[in-house]
Scaffold this motif. Structure first.
Motif, PDB file in Angstrom:
ATOM      1  N   LYS A   1      21.626 -13.340  14.682  1.00  9.78           N
ATOM      2  CA  LYS A   1      21.007 -13.342  13.483  1.00  9.78           C
ATOM      3  C   LYS A   1      22.045 -12.544  12.257  1.00  9.78           C
ATOM      4  O   LYS A   1      22.451 -11.513  12.272  1.00  9.78           O
ATOM      5  CB  LYS A   1      19.764 -12.376  13.319  1.00  9.78           C
ATOM      6  CG  LYS A   1      19.109 -12.478  11.985  1.00  9.78           C
ATOM      7  CD  LYS A   1      17.807 -11.518  11.990  1.00  9.78           C
ATOM      8  CE  LYS A   1      17.023 -11.447  10.789  1.00  9.78           C
ATOM      9  NZ  LYS A   1      15.961 -10.724  10.631  1.00  9.78           N
ATOM     10  N   PRO A   2      22.645 -13.568  11.343  1.00 11.35           N
ATOM     11  CA  PRO A   2      23.683 -13.048  10.461  1.00 11.35           C
ATOM     12  C   PRO A   2      22.984 -11.661   9.738  1.00 11.35           C
ATOM     13  O   PRO A   2      22.094 -11.714   9.262  1.00 11.35           O
ATOM     14  CB  PRO A   2      24.073 -14.108   9.510  1.00 11.35           C
ATOM     15  CG  PRO A   2      23.613 -15.239  10.454  1.00 11.35           C
ATOM     16  CD  PRO A   2      22.291 -15.010  11.142  1.00 11.35           C
ATOM     17  N   GLY A   3      23.987 -10.845   9.297  1.00 12.71           N
ATOM     18  CA  GLY A   3      23.478  -9.529   8.507  1.00 12.71           C
ATOM     19  C   GLY A   3      23.912  -9.903   6.872  1.00 12.71           C
ATOM     20  O   GLY A   3      24.431 -11.096   6.681  1.00 12.71           O
ATOM     21  N   PRO A   4      23.486  -9.022   5.993  1.00 15.42           N
ATOM     22  CA  PRO A   4      23.852  -9.116   4.664  1.00 15.42           C
ATOM     23  C   PRO A   4      25.309  -9.284   4.525  1.00 15.42           C
ATOM     24  O   PRO A   4      26.139  -8.464   5.050  1.00 15.42           O
ATOM     25  CB  PRO A   4      23.260  -7.709   4.114  1.00 15.42           C
ATOM     26  CG  PRO A   4      22.338  -7.246   4.960  1.00 15.42           C
ATOM     27  CD  PRO A   4      22.926  -7.570   6.397  1.00 15.42           C
ATOM     28  N   ARG A   5      25.639 -10.326   3.636  1.00 15.79           N
ATOM     29  CA  ARG A   5      27.018 -10.422   3.379  1.00 15.79           C
ATOM     30  C   ARG A   5      27.337  -9.524   1.942  1.00 15.79           C
ATOM     31  O   ARG A   5      28.479  -9.342   1.828  1.00 15.79           O
ATOM     32  CB  ARG A   5      27.420 -11.839   3.000  1.00 15.79           C
ATOM     33  CG  ARG A   5      27.269 -12.589   4.245  1.00 15.79           C
ATOM     34  CD  ARG A   5      27.592 -14.212   3.935  1.00 15.79           C
ATOM     35  NE  ARG A   5      27.794 -14.936   5.099  1.00 15.79           N
ATOM     36  CZ  ARG A   5      28.431 -16.335   5.242  1.00 15.79           C
ATOM     37  NH1 ARG A   5      28.875 -16.483   4.191  1.00 15.79           N
ATOM     38  NH2 ARG A   5      28.470 -16.903   6.603  1.00 15.79           N
ATOM     39  N   ARG A   6      26.433  -9.359   1.062  1.00 12.15           N
ATOM     40  CA  ARG A   6      26.609  -8.552  -0.031  1.00 12.15           C
ATOM     41  C   ARG A   6      26.352  -7.134  -0.011  1.00 12.15           C
ATOM     42  O   ARG A   6      25.239  -6.670   0.518  1.00 12.15           O
ATOM     43  CB  ARG A   6      25.974  -9.499  -1.147  1.00 12.15           C
ATOM     44  CG  ARG A   6      26.345 -10.745  -1.589  1.00 12.15           C
ATOM     45  CD  ARG A   6      25.675 -11.412  -2.631  1.00 12.15           C
ATOM     46  NE  ARG A   6      24.737 -10.643  -3.417  1.00 12.15           N
ATOM     47  CZ  ARG A   6      23.603 -11.187  -3.796  1.00 12.15           C
ATOM     48  NH1 ARG A   6      23.540 -12.324  -3.409  1.00 12.15           N
ATOM     49  NH2 ARG A   6      22.750 -10.337  -4.286  1.00 12.15           N
ATOM     50  N   ALA A   7      27.180  -6.549  -0.815  1.00 10.81           N
ATOM     51  CA  ALA A   7      26.742  -4.971  -0.672  1.00 10.81           C
ATOM     52  C   ALA A   7      25.324  -4.571  -1.292  1.00 10.81           C
ATOM     53  O   ALA A   7      24.764  -3.463  -0.789  1.00 10.81           O
ATOM     54  CB  ALA A   7      28.145  -4.086  -1.350  1.00 10.81           C
ATOM     55  N   ASP A   8      25.317  -5.192  -2.493  1.00  5.09           N
ATOM     56  CA  ASP A   8      24.061  -4.792  -3.230  1.00  5.09           C
ATOM     57  C   ASP A   8      22.624  -5.237  -2.408  1.00  5.09           C
ATOM     58  O   ASP A   8      21.633  -4.629  -2.840  1.00  5.09           O
ATOM     59  CB  ASP A   8      24.096  -5.484  -4.474  1.00  5.09           C
ATOM     60  CG  ASP A   8      23.825  -6.973  -4.310  1.00  5.09           C
ATOM     61  OD1 ASP A   8      24.806  -7.697  -3.796  1.00  5.09           O
ATOM     62  OD2 ASP A   8      23.002  -7.798  -5.047  1.00  5.09           O
ATOM     63  N   LEU A   9      22.881  -5.941  -1.493  1.00  2.54           N
ATOM     64  CA  LEU A   9      21.906  -6.125  -0.337  1.00  2.54           C
ATOM     65  C   LEU A   9      21.503  -4.911   0.621  1.00  2.54           C
ATOM     66  O   LEU A   9      20.230  -5.043   1.208  1.00  2.54           O
ATOM     67  CB  LEU A   9      21.930  -7.501   0.329  1.00  2.54           C
ATOM     68  CG  LEU A   9      21.787  -8.728  -0.640  1.00  2.54           C
ATOM     69  CD1 LEU A   9      22.050 -10.017   0.321  1.00  2.54           C
ATOM     70  CD2 LEU A   9      20.616  -9.008  -1.331  1.00  2.54           C
ATOM     71  N   VAL A  10      22.398  -4.170   0.639  1.00  2.00           N
ATOM     72  CA  VAL A  10      22.226  -2.981   1.683  1.00  2.00           C
ATOM     73  C   VAL A  10      21.475  -2.014   1.073  1.00  2.00           C
ATOM     74  O   VAL A  10      21.920  -1.389  -0.117  1.00  2.00           O
ATOM     75  CB  VAL A  10      23.518  -2.550   2.354  1.00  2.00           C
ATOM     76  CG1 VAL A  10      23.346  -1.514   3.231  1.00  2.00           C
ATOM     77  CG2 VAL A  10      24.302  -3.711   2.864  1.00  2.00           C
ATOM     78  N   ARG A  11      20.398  -1.430   1.809  1.00  2.00           N
ATOM     79  CA  ARG A  11      19.573  -0.475   1.271  1.00  2.00           C
ATOM     80  C   ARG A  11      19.269   0.746   2.242  1.00  2.00           C
ATOM     81  O   ARG A  11      18.802   1.773   1.793  1.00  2.00           O
ATOM     82  CB  ARG A  11      18.091  -0.993   0.964  1.00  2.00           C
ATOM     83  CG  ARG A  11      18.350  -1.837  -0.326  1.00  2.00           C
ATOM     84  CD  ARG A  11      18.479  -1.384  -1.433  1.00  2.00           C
ATOM     85  NE  ARG A  11      18.938  -2.312  -2.688  1.00  2.00           N
ATOM     86  CZ  ARG A  11      19.367  -1.969  -3.730  1.00  2.00           C
ATOM     87  NH1 ARG A  11      19.965  -0.662  -4.174  1.00  2.00           N
ATOM     88  NH2 ARG A  11      19.862  -3.097  -4.507  1.00  2.00           N
ATOM     89  N   ASP A  12      19.532   0.726   3.484  1.00  2.00           N
ATOM     90  CA  ASP A  12      19.350   1.655   4.430  1.00  2.00           C
ATOM     91  C   ASP A  12      20.471   1.604   5.456  1.00  2.00           C
ATOM     92  O   ASP A  12      21.481   0.776   5.541  1.00  2.00           O
ATOM     93  CB  ASP A  12      17.734   1.539   5.018  1.00  2.00           C
ATOM     94  CG  ASP A  12      17.495   0.021   5.508  1.00  2.00           C
ATOM     95  OD1 ASP A  12      18.521  -0.601   6.088  1.00  2.00           O
ATOM     96  OD2 ASP A  12      16.311  -0.245   5.436  1.00  2.00           O
ATOM     97  N   LYS A  13      20.301   2.480   6.447  1.00  2.00           N
ATOM     98  CA  LYS A  13      21.357   2.449   7.508  1.00  2.00           C
ATOM     99  C   LYS A  13      21.154   1.513   8.395  1.00  2.00           C
ATOM    100  O   LYS A  13      22.175   0.832   8.800  1.00  2.00           O
ATOM    101  CB  LYS A  13      21.107   3.906   8.516  1.00  2.00           C
ATOM    102  CG  LYS A  13      21.881   4.070   9.334  1.00  2.00           C
ATOM    103  CD  LYS A  13      21.832   5.659  10.251  1.00  2.00           C
ATOM    104  CE  LYS A  13      22.735   5.723  11.224  1.00  2.00           C
ATOM    105  NZ  LYS A  13      22.423   6.962  11.953  1.00  2.00           N
ATOM    106  N   PHE A  14      20.207   0.897   8.588  1.00  2.00           N
ATOM    107  CA  PHE A  14      20.015  -0.353   9.464  1.00  2.00           C
ATOM    108  C   PHE A  14      20.423  -1.451   8.860  1.00  2.00           C
ATOM    109  O   PHE A  14      21.406  -2.211   9.428  1.00  2.00           O
ATOM    110  CB  PHE A  14      18.408  -0.541   9.676  1.00  2.00           C
ATOM    111  CG  PHE A  14      18.250  -2.000  10.661  1.00  2.00           C
ATOM    112  CD1 PHE A  14      18.460  -1.915  11.879  1.00  2.00           C
ATOM    113  CD2 PHE A  14      17.652  -2.936  10.048  1.00  2.00           C
ATOM    114  CE1 PHE A  14      18.161  -2.999  12.787  1.00  2.00           C
ATOM    115  CE2 PHE A  14      17.442  -4.382  10.917  1.00  2.00           C
ATOM    116  CZ  PHE A  14      17.861  -4.261  12.176  1.00  2.00           C
ATOM    117  N   GLY A  15      20.403  -1.718   7.560  1.00  2.00           N
ATOM    118  CA  GLY A  15      21.114  -3.056   6.623  1.00  2.00           C
ATOM    119  C   GLY A  15      22.548  -2.760   6.699  1.00  2.00           C
ATOM    120  O   GLY A  15      23.358  -3.741   6.789  1.00  2.00           O
ATOM    121  N   MET A  16      23.056  -1.400   6.732  1.00  2.00           N
ATOM    122  CA  MET A  16      24.466  -1.173   6.540  1.00  2.00           C
ATOM    123  C   MET A  16      25.008  -1.517   8.129  1.00  2.00           C
ATOM    124  O   MET A  16      26.019  -2.238   8.134  1.00  2.00           O
ATOM    125  CB  MET A  16      24.795   0.207   6.349  1.00  2.00           C
ATOM    126  CG  MET A  16      26.200   0.774   6.253  1.00  2.00           C
ATOM    127  SD  MET A  16      27.072  -0.137   4.992  1.00  2.00           S
ATOM    128  CE  MET A  16      26.703   0.827   3.583  1.00  2.00           C
TER     129      MET A  16
END
Length: 283
Positions: free
Chosen positions: A87-102
């Motif tokens: 499952k691809p992760g976020p490509r854009r920094a503005d979509l990262v909100r927490d440690k799991f997303g990072m």
């Protein structure tokens, strides 16, 4: 590989510049130091060639190396996505909100860079005196952890070739946003207890919550805890949101998280309950 459009585009690009240069594979081999067979295979569209082979070929033909690297990364990314579905992760920094997303985003940056070797990443990040040891780079690139400091985070950006100042700035902002949010509190245990699982699609998210609740151990440590019953690749797939392939992997994951007997019974009940639900729907 013919069914991966990006691999075909890369091959077309190589053949186009070879044609423009008017070189045979034998002459190109003499100019690059690579064998004619290696160069022919690189432009065949049946595989993604090593980066150094591609650059040697394009340089030998007088082609644009920056464009070559761009196409190579795209081809490599899509090849790996087919070879090792995830499952691809976020490509854009503005979509990262927490440690799991990072964590998921840093895996995605690694894959978008063509999945460089740990030695390459170590060198890009400063080599022997750098702040990103190969073992740490491996854990970050596999989604097991996030950089411990801002300096290590910036070293990781260097390692995956995030070079444009504006883009780097957005990622540093994301780092501070995640750090300033503090550790994400675990939800009320009743909200992610296995007693609340009624469909198979819930299981991966609940297992991720379980993993985080025990301190997010490294995949190698999880393997050791289970006597190698949970291989690192399976652990990473589960932590990327995939369903455990079978009950053996499921129980091994529970053991890796050191689930106590009483709770283990509830997790197994959830597994069998969701399997029964799936069979009922299929019938």
């Amino acid at each position: 590989m013919w069914d991966i459009a990006e691999v075909g585009t890369l091959a077309d690009f190589q053949r186009e510049w070879k044609h423009k240069a008017g070189l045979s594979y034998d002459r190109l081999a003499k100019a690059t130091g690579e064998s004619a067979a290696t160069l022919r295979r690189a432009a065949s569209g049946t595989c993604v060639p090593p980066r150094k082979v591609l650059l040697a070929a394009i340089t030998g033909c007088g082609g644009p190396t920056e464009r070559a690297i761009y196409l190579w990364k795209h081809a490599r990314y899509h090849q790996r996505l087919v070879d090792k579905p995830r499952k691809p992760g976020p490509r854009r920094a503005d979509l990262v909100r927490d440690k799991f997303g990072m964590r998921a985003a840093l895996v995605e940056l690694y894959e978008l860079d063509g999945a460089p070797t740990m030695a390459e990443m170590h060198e890009r990040a400063g080599g022997r005196h750098g702040k990103l040891p190969p073992s740490t780079a491996h854990r970050i690139a596999n989604g097991e952890t996030v950089p411990a400091t801002l300096a290590q985070f910036v070293a990781y950006l260097d390692a995956v070739e995030v070079r444009k100042p504006a883009r780097r700035g957005l990622w540093v902002q994301a780092w501070h946003r995640v750090q300033n949010s503090g550790p994400a509190p675990l939800p009320d245990p009743r909200s992610w207890s296995p007693n609340s699982i009624f469909t198979a699609s819930q299981i991966p998210n609940f297992l991720i919550r379980l993993y985080e609740s025990v301190g997010s151990p490294a995949s190698l440590e999880m393997k050791m805890r289970t006597g190698s019953r949970l291989d690192p690749r399976t652990a990473r797939r589960i932590l990327a949101g995939h369903m455990p392939p079978d009950i053996r992997a499921f129980t091994a994951f529970l053991d890796a998280c050191r689930v106590k007997p009483e709770a283990r019974t509830r997790w197994l009940d959830a597994w069998h309950r969701t399997r029964a639900e799936q069979m009922a729907r299929a019938g």
